[in-house]
Design an enzyme around this catalytic site. Structure first.
Site, PDB file in Angstrom:
ATOM      1  N   GLY A 273     -13.272  -3.829  -0.086  1.00  0.00           N
ATOM      2  CA  GLY A 273     -14.645  -3.387   0.180  1.00  0.00           C
ATOM      3  C   GLY A 273     -15.087  -2.267  -0.746  1.00  0.00           C
TER       4      GLY A 273
ATOM      5  N   ARG B 254       0.827  -1.215   0.000  1.00  0.00           N
ATOM      6  CA  ARG B 254       0.000   0.000   0.000  1.00  0.00           C
ATOM      7  C   ARG B 254       0.855   1.257   0.000  1.00  0.00           C
ATOM      8  NH1 ARG B 254      -4.573  -2.215   4.132  1.00  0.00           N
ATOM      9  NH2 ARG B 254      -5.923  -3.087   2.541  1.00  0.00           N
TER      10      ARG B 254
ATOM     11  N   LYS C  99     -20.665 -17.090  -0.198  1.00  0.00           N
ATOM     12  CA  LYS C  99     -22.073 -16.842   0.096  1.00  0.00           C
ATOM     13  C   LYS C  99     -22.806 -16.061  -0.975  1.00  0.00           C
ATOM     14  CE  LYS C  99     -21.916 -16.522   5.116  1.00  0.00           C
ATOM     15  NZ  LYS C  99     -21.948 -15.477   6.150  1.00  0.00           N
TER      16      LYS C  99
ATOM     17  N   GLY D  41     -11.079  -8.828  -2.425  1.00  0.00           N
ATOM     18  CA  GLY D  41     -10.743  -9.908  -1.501  1.00  0.00           C
ATOM     19  C   GLY D  41     -10.029 -11.114  -2.059  1.00  0.00           C
TER      20      GLY D  41
HETATM   21  P1  AMP Z   1     -15.777 -14.653  -0.415  1.00  0.00           P
HETATM   22  O1  AMP Z   1     -15.056 -13.959   0.691  1.00  0.00           O
HETATM   23  O2  AMP Z   1     -17.258 -14.639  -0.294  1.00  0.00           O
HETATM   24  O3  AMP Z   1     -15.287 -14.253  -1.782  1.00  0.00           O
HETATM   25  O4  AMP Z   1     -15.444 -16.185  -0.233  1.00  0.00           O
HETATM   26  C1  AMP Z   1     -14.150 -16.691  -0.309  1.00  0.00           C
HETATM   27  C2  AMP Z   1     -14.095 -17.988   0.432  1.00  0.00           C
HETATM   28  O5  AMP Z   1     -15.018 -18.890  -0.132  1.00  0.00           O
HETATM   29  C3  AMP Z   1     -12.747 -18.648   0.353  1.00  0.00           C
HETATM   30  O6  AMP Z   1     -12.185 -18.684   1.623  1.00  0.00           O
HETATM   31  C4  AMP Z   1     -13.048 -20.045  -0.165  1.00  0.00           C
HETATM   32  O7  AMP Z   1     -12.353 -21.050   0.513  1.00  0.00           O
HETATM   33  C5  AMP Z   1     -14.524 -20.184   0.079  1.00  0.00           C
HETATM   34  N1  AMP Z   1     -15.150 -21.151  -0.838  1.00  0.00           N
HETATM   35  C6  AMP Z   1     -15.070 -21.157  -2.174  1.00  0.00           C
HETATM   36  N2  AMP Z   1     -15.725 -22.210  -2.685  1.00  0.00           N
HETATM   37  C7  AMP Z   1     -16.224 -22.901  -1.646  1.00  0.00           C
HETATM   38  C8  AMP Z   1     -16.994 -24.093  -1.527  1.00  0.00           C
HETATM   39  N3  AMP Z   1     -17.362 -24.785  -2.606  1.00  0.00           N
HETATM   40  N4  AMP Z   1     -17.343 -24.486  -0.286  1.00  0.00           N
HETATM   41  C9  AMP Z   1     -16.961 -23.799   0.799  1.00  0.00           C
HETATM   42  N5  AMP Z   1     -16.246 -22.664   0.747  1.00  0.00           N
HETATM   43  C10 AMP Z   1     -15.870 -22.215  -0.459  1.00  0.00           C
END
Ligand code: AMP
Length: 398
Positions: free
Chosen positions: A379, A35, A200, A356
């Site tokens: 974010g 950064r 999610k 992220g």
């Molecule tokens: P996000 O912060 O919502 O972009 O989610 C990222 C996280 O989702 C990472 O730590 C991944 O390990 C997790 N992830 C990705 N695919 C899966 C899956 N099929 N089942 C569980 N966790 C997952």
């Protein structure tokens, strides 16, 4: 707003909001200075013009005023080194007598770093009197902190009103981020492929809804895909599922159909008998995963289908991994998608990776310099993709 690169800062004191929120170890050594490095061109341009730079930033989340752990004084020596030996003065309070006197006596070519803005609660509250005091330190205001552009804090947004429009600037970091994001969201060449992954659905609903207005294709991968399969009546075993989002998933699919946006879901998955690096693995169609098993990565057919679709695209936005890329057994899908995005970029597509974990993934797999742009603002970039107006951008523009 004036254009930063066109402006000559000779004899001006530029008050620059930087993002020096860097990680420090227990001995206050900086463990990742990206950064700080990112904003060096902005500082150097001002110094080269014959101006001086007053830098203000937050560091960490101090709760009760000044705290040794969160003092920006730990960055002074390293900043001086990064600037090739330029002396960096330090004000142990971001407002008050010491800051005012040090700023007033600053000479062209000199740099002053102010103590952590968040030692004052007024910073995050967007307090006007606090913002006005800060504004008095400089002749012009440069916002170069994209990482906090989604916050209406005193130094990132409120301060703007104390500077005439022609004295507000985006620094090079902000300019780069805004230009890349605008190119994707507002000036995209079609086909426009959005790749959305991660854990999610609930975190990504607003992004998907905004992209339904703009993209031609959307890949939905990662853990969130299984809520869509479940919503369509599939068996997903123990895969991640947000039961309270089944209706949302259905609605998103219907909206996409009505708008003619092609949604690509992973036809098959790499499945595991537990959520662990040493799990037993197999593959299965994503809509018929046996009980006791869970989908932790996209499967070989999905990789092939996604790769072909990505390579046809002219604009690509990628947010979120395709699987649990932190574990070796489940990183192939994300790596393959990174490869496809890199290949499409080599064929002339514009690709932006933002927000992220997908940024962590392209860095981990060594693809950062093979895509068009990697956003530094987690974010902030997510909110931009959701179609929100970011206060730190609006404040410079208005
Ligand atoms: P996000 O912060 O919502 O972009 O989610 C990222 C996280 O989702 C990472 O730590 C991944 O390990 C997790 N992830 C990705 N695919 C899966 C899956 N099929 N089942 C569980 N966790 C997952």
């Amino acid at each position: 707003m004036s254009k930063f690169s066109d402006h000559n800062f000779k004899d001006q004191k530029a008050l620059i909001r930087v993002d020096f929120n860097v990680p420090l170890d227990a001995a206050y050594n900086i463990t990742d200075d990206n950064r700080m490095r990112a904003t060096l061109p902005t500082i150097k341009k001002i110094l080269a013009d014959g101006g001086s730079a007053i830098l203000m930033s937050h560091l960490g989340r101090p709760k009760d005023g000044p705290t040794e752990k969160y003092s920006l004084k730990h960055l002074v020596k390293h900043l001086s080194d990064l600037l090739g030996g330029v002396t960096v003065k330090f004000a142990d309070d971001c407002i008050g007598t010491s800051a005012t006197e040090l700023a007033a006596s600053l000479q062209p070519g000199e740099v002053l770093l102010l103590e952590n803005l968040r030692f004052y609660k007024q910073e995050e509250k967007g307090d006007e009197a606090f913002a006005e005091k800060l504004s008095k330190l400089g002749d012009v205001w440069v916002n170069d902190a994209f990482g906090t552009a989604h916050r209406a804090h005193a130094s990132t947004a409120v301060i703007a009103k104390y500077f005439a429009k022609e004295n507000r600037f985006f620094g090079f970091v902000m300019e780069g981020e805004v230009t890349a994001a605008e190119k994707v969201l507002h000036k995209s060449e079609k086909p426009f492929m959005a790749i959305i992954g991660g854990a999610k659905v609930s975190d990504k609903i607003l992004i998907i809804e905004n992209l339904l207005e703009r993209a031609t294709d959307i890949i939905i991968g990662g853990g969130m895909a299984y809520t869509f399969f479940k919503a369509q009546g599939g068996n997903i075993g123990n895969s991640l599922c947000e039961i309270d989002r089944l209706e949302t998933a259905k609605e998103l699919l219907l909206k996409a159909e009505a708008k003619g946006v092609c949604i690509h879901l992973p036809s098959d998955s790499i499945i595991a008998d537990k959520f662990a690096a040493d799990a037993n693995t197999s593959s299965a169609p994503s809509n018929s995963i046996p009980d006791g098993w869970m989908g932790l990565d996209i499967g070989p057919n999905a990789v092939e289908q996604f790769t072909n679709a990505i390579k046809r695209s002219k604009t690509i936005l990628w947010n979120g991994p395709m699987g649990v890329f932190e574990m070796d057994k489940f990183q192939h899908g994300t790596k393959a998608i990174a490869t496809a995005v890199a290949e499409a970029t080599a064929l002339g597509a514009f690709s932006l990776v933002g927000g992220g974990d997908s940024v962590a993934a392209v860095n981990q797999f060594g693809f950062a310099d093979k895509v068009s742009y990697v956003s530094t603002g987690g974010g902030a970039m997510l909110e931009y993709f959701e179609g929100k107006v970011l206060p730190g951008i609006a404040a410079v523009n208005e």
